[in-house]
Write a protein that holds these residues in place. Structure first.
Motif, PDB file in Angstrom:
ATOM      1  N   ASP A  40      16.000  17.531  -8.009  1.00 45.18           N
ATOM      2  CA  ASP A  40      16.662  18.471  -7.094  1.00 45.18           C
ATOM      3  C   ASP A  40      18.062  17.984  -6.742  1.00 45.18           C
ATOM      4  N   ASN A  41      18.705  17.254  -7.669  1.00 46.39           N
ATOM      5  CA  ASN A  41      20.020  16.686  -7.381  1.00 46.39           C
ATOM      6  C   ASN A  41      21.041  17.768  -7.061  1.00 46.39           C
ATOM      7  N   ALA A  42      21.111  18.818  -7.869  1.00 49.79           N
ATOM      8  CA  ALA A  42      22.086  19.885  -7.649  1.00 49.79           C
ATOM      9  C   ALA A  42      21.795  20.607  -6.337  1.00 49.79           C
ATOM     10  N   TRP A  43      20.530  20.877  -6.076  1.00 51.77           N
ATOM     11  CA  TRP A  43      20.181  21.566  -4.825  1.00 51.77           C
ATOM     12  C   TRP A  43      20.598  20.740  -3.625  1.00 51.77           C
ATOM     13  N   LEU A  44      20.414  19.410  -3.666  1.00 53.01           N
ATOM     14  CA  LEU A  44      20.778  18.555  -2.531  1.00 53.01           C
ATOM     15  C   LEU A  44      22.278  18.623  -2.259  1.00 53.01           C
ATOM     16  N   GLU A  66      12.073  21.176   7.495  1.00 53.31           N
ATOM     17  CA  GLU A  66      11.152  21.943   8.321  1.00 53.31           C
ATOM     18  C   GLU A  66      10.683  23.180   7.563  1.00 53.31           C
ATOM     19  N   ASP A  67       9.457  23.550   7.840  1.00 49.18           N
ATOM     20  CA  ASP A  67       8.847  24.743   7.240  1.00 49.18           C
ATOM     21  C   ASP A  67       8.708  24.626   5.730  1.00 49.18           C
ATOM     22  N   GLU A  68       8.728  23.421   5.209  1.00 51.28           N
ATOM     23  CA  GLU A  68       8.529  23.213   3.777  1.00 51.28           C
ATOM     24  C   GLU A  68       7.339  22.289   3.579  1.00 51.28           C
ATOM     25  N   ASP A  69       6.468  22.667   2.665  1.00 58.69           N
ATOM     26  CA  ASP A  69       5.272  21.854   2.429  1.00 58.69           C
ATOM     27  C   ASP A  69       5.566  20.632   1.565  1.00 58.69           C
ATOM     28  N   ALA A  70       6.500  20.769   0.631  1.00 54.82           N
ATOM     29  CA  ALA A  70       6.809  19.663  -0.279  1.00 54.82           C
ATOM     30  C   ALA A  70       8.255  19.229  -0.074  1.00 54.82           C
ATOM     31  N   PRO A  71       8.524  17.963  -0.303  1.00 55.34           N
ATOM     32  CA  PRO A  71       9.906  17.492  -0.128  1.00 55.34           C
ATOM     33  C   PRO A  71      10.766  17.827  -1.337  1.00 55.34           C
ATOM     34  N   ALA A  72      12.058  17.695  -1.162  1.00 54.97           N
ATOM     35  CA  ALA A  72      12.998  17.767  -2.283  1.00 54.97           C
ATOM     36  C   ALA A  72      13.171  16.356  -2.834  1.00 54.97           C
ATOM     37  N   TYR A  73      13.283  16.273  -4.150  1.00 53.99           N
ATOM     38  CA  TYR A  73      13.378  14.977  -4.813  1.00 53.99           C
ATOM     39  C   TYR A  73      14.781  14.789  -5.375  1.00 53.99           C
ATOM     40  N   ALA A  74      15.352  13.618  -5.137  1.00 55.19           N
ATOM     41  CA  ALA A  74      16.690  13.284  -5.627  1.00 55.19           C
ATOM     42  C   ALA A  74      16.654  11.926  -6.318  1.00 55.19           C
ATOM     43  N   GLU A  98       0.815  -1.211   0.000  1.00 57.73           N
ATOM     44  CA  GLU A  98       0.000   0.000   0.000  1.00 57.73           C
ATOM     45  C   GLU A  98       0.844   1.255   0.000  1.00 57.73           C
ATOM     46  N   ASP A  99       2.055   1.204   0.611  1.00 57.26           N
ATOM     47  CA  ASP A  99       2.926   2.379   0.605  1.00 57.26           C
ATOM     48  C   ASP A  99       3.391   2.697  -0.803  1.00 57.26           C
ATOM     49  N   LEU A 100       3.685   1.680  -1.592  1.00 56.63           N
ATOM     50  CA  LEU A 100       4.104   1.894  -2.973  1.00 56.63           C
ATOM     51  C   LEU A 100       2.974   2.490  -3.806  1.00 56.63           C
ATOM     52  N   GLN A 101       1.743   2.097  -3.513  1.00 57.45           N
ATOM     53  CA  GLN A 101       0.614   2.603  -4.282  1.00 57.45           C
ATOM     54  C   GLN A 101       0.311   4.056  -3.941  1.00 57.45           C
ATOM     55  N   LYS A 102       0.522   4.467  -2.685  1.00 58.60           N
ATOM     56  CA  LYS A 102       0.240   5.846  -2.289  1.00 58.60           C
ATOM     57  C   LYS A 102       1.307   6.817  -2.784  1.00 58.60           C
ATOM     58  N   ASP A 103       2.521   6.353  -3.010  1.00 55.37           N
ATOM     59  CA  ASP A 103       3.623   7.228  -3.403  1.00 55.37           C
ATOM     60  C   ASP A 103       3.494   7.585  -4.880  1.00 55.37           C
ATOM     61  N   ARG A 104       3.450   8.896  -5.180  1.00 54.08           N
ATOM     62  CA  ARG A 104       3.333   9.333  -6.567  1.00 54.08           C
ATOM     63  C   ARG A 104       4.632   9.107  -7.332  1.00 54.08           C
ATOM     64  N   TYR A 105       5.775   9.201  -6.640  1.00 48.73           N
ATOM     65  CA  TYR A 105       7.086   9.024  -7.287  1.00 48.73           C
ATOM     66  C   TYR A 105       7.890   7.989  -6.490  1.00 48.73           C
ATOM     67  N   PRO A 106       7.573   6.722  -6.612  1.00 55.94           N
ATOM     68  CA  PRO A 106       8.227   5.706  -5.766  1.00 55.94           C
ATOM     69  C   PRO A 106       9.714   5.544  -6.053  1.00 55.94           C
ATOM     70  N   ALA A 107      10.162   5.912  -7.252  1.00 56.16           N
ATOM     71  CA  ALA A 107      11.577   5.727  -7.593  1.00 56.16           C
ATOM     72  C   ALA A 107      12.438   6.902  -7.157  1.00 56.16           C
ATOM     73  N   LEU A 108      11.847   7.993  -6.678  1.00 54.52           N
ATOM     74  CA  LEU A 108      12.610   9.163  -6.267  1.00 54.52           C
ATOM     75  C   LEU A 108      12.752   9.187  -4.747  1.00 54.52           C
ATOM     76  N   THR A 109      13.876   9.753  -4.308  1.00 56.91           N
ATOM     77  CA  THR A 109      14.167   9.868  -2.879  1.00 56.91           C
ATOM     78  C   THR A 109      13.673  11.217  -2.383  1.00 56.91           C
ATOM     79  N   LYS A 110      12.929  11.210  -1.266  1.00 58.55           N
ATOM     80  CA  LYS A 110      12.338  12.444  -0.737  1.00 58.55           C
ATOM     81  C   LYS A 110      13.089  12.900   0.506  1.00 58.55           C
ATOM     82  N   LEU A 111      13.405  14.180   0.548  1.00 56.69           N
ATOM     83  CA  LEU A 111      14.034  14.786   1.722  1.00 56.69           C
ATOM     84  C   LEU A 111      13.086  15.852   2.252  1.00 56.69           C
ATOM     85  N   TYR A 112      12.551  15.640   3.444  1.00 62.21           N
ATOM     86  CA  TYR A 112      11.596  16.560   4.046  1.00 62.21           C
ATOM     87  C   TYR A 112      12.341  17.528   4.959  1.00 62.21           C
TER      88      TYR A 112
END
Length: 387
Positions: free
Chosen positions: A225-229, A162-170, A146-160
């Motif tokens: 967001d590879n460069a930003w990370l 503070e004070d940010e609504d959306a994660p950074a994707y790598a 079920e976790d895989l089904q809920k994730d819109r981008y399962p192949a991307l790594t999310k970095l959450y």
């Protein structure tokens, strides 16, 4: 052809040329085309060139090296060390050097290189084992479907953050997973199934472990967001990037650019080896063992004794044989002194006493010439045969 005809032909040529030029002007349309010549030589030599340029564009001082020799001259305060090179030959002393540098206040980012071996309780990655993190294959994990089904981008790594609504994707490689069995990590980043980045405090500094650094190489750093990370991990510091640039060897370059010449050289070498290996003349059959005579065996035995025992042993053996035969011919020979023995031998062999004294004198431990040795042997044999 008269002059008038020449003028007509010239006018016709001008008209044709003008008409063709007008047609080209009306039909031709200018356009721009970008021709991709591939990466520049600098980009081919440095897989992290785009990362360096990006960090410099954000105001960071960036340098790169191929070994840890620059570490003693690098102040850990306000400095980030990116270990993206091969570490298979890293020694325990170098591991201590890097960790002491980090403990003093530096930021360390490195790639986990080996998988955890549960049988040996180590991963053979000295640096990864020292920070007590483990790497395994993502396919060995059991993630809820079920976790895989809920994730819109399962192949991307999310970095959450503070004070940010959306994660950074790598774009980390999702084939590997980081595990923290001792709960040391203070921050981490996950894909739908695995963890690909962990960060923990280490003394006055921080250590960030990632599963791979391919996302920061030239072809991939512009994605997501590879460069930003990368900037986030080294913000407000100077950066030293350590990686080894592998260069093609001489034989690889020769085979790449001079393949025909190398094939011809190998063919010539093979022909030369074939030529030198060909027999010249008929094969000589081994001599039959039955042809050897008794005289040859005696000569071979004498040569063997001469090589292994020396001249002195052979002469002493002949002298003892002469004295043994003298004892048989003259009773009480052993009770005589040396002078009387020589007189007795002179009477028995009819040889002068001086010759007998020379033949029976103690043999000196000196190498005699071939002629002198043969002379003494012949003299002793004459005495022996006379007795």
């Amino acid at each position: 052809m008269n002059r008038r005809t020449g003028w007509w032909l010239g006018a016709l040529a001008v008209l044709l040329l003008g008409g063709l030029s007008l047609l080209l002007y009306l039909k031709a349309r200018p356009y721009q085309q970008v021709i991709d010549h591939g990466p520049s030589p600098a980009a081919q030599a440095n897989p992290y060139l785009a990362a360096e340029l990006f960090l410099r564009g954000r105001g960071l001082a960036v340098s790169h090296a191929e070994t840890l020799a620059v570490l003693p001259q690098t102040d850990p305060h306000g400095h980030t060390l990116l270990l993206f090179g091969e570490r298979a030959r890293m020694t325990p002393r170098e591991v201590d050097q890097v960790l002491n540098w980090t403990r003093a206040g530096g930021r360390l980012v490195f790639v986990a290189e080996s998988l955890w071996d549960a049988r040996s309780q180590q991963s053979h990655d000295l640096l990864l084992d020292r920070v007590q993190l483990q790497q395994s294959l993502s396919k060995d994990l059991k993630a809820p479907a079920e976790d895989l089904q809920k994730d819109r981008y399962p192949a991307l790594t999310k970095l959450y953050l503070e004070d940010e609504d959306a994660p950074a994707y790598a774009g980390f490689d999702t084939d590997f997973h980081l595990d923290d069995p001792h709960n040391l990590a203070q921050a981490w980043a996950n894909s739908a199934k695995a963890t690909h980045m962990m960060q923990l405090a280490y003394g006055l500094g921080t250590i960030t472990v990632v599963t791979d650094a391919e996302l920061w190489k030239n072809p991939h750093i512009g994605k997501y967001d590879n460069a930003w990370l990368l900037w986030y991990l080294s913000a407000d510091t100077d950066v030293t990037l350590i990686f080894s640039t592998t260069h093609d060897g001489l034989w690889t370059l020769l085979w790449r650019y001079f393949a025909q010449a190398m094939v011809a050289l190998l063919a010539l070498l093979g022909l030369w080896l074939w030529q030198v290996s060909v027999r010249h003349g008929p094969v000589q059959m081994p001599a039959p063992a039955g042809r050897r005579q008794l005289q040859e065996h005696l000569r071979a035995s004498a040569d063997f004794l001469l090589r292994h025992n020396g001249q002195r042993a052979l002469l002493q053996a002949l002298q003892q044989d002469v004295l043994r035969r003298a004892r048989r011919r003259h009773p009480g020979f052993d009770q005589l002194n040396v002078a009387e023995q020589w007189l007795a031998l002179s009477r028995l062999t009819r040889q002068p006493t001086r010759a007998i004294s020379q033949a029976l004198s103690p043999v000196r431990n000196l190498r005699l010439s071939s002629a002198e040795f043969c002379r003494q042997v012949a003299h002793l044999q004459t005495l022996r045969n006379t007795l």
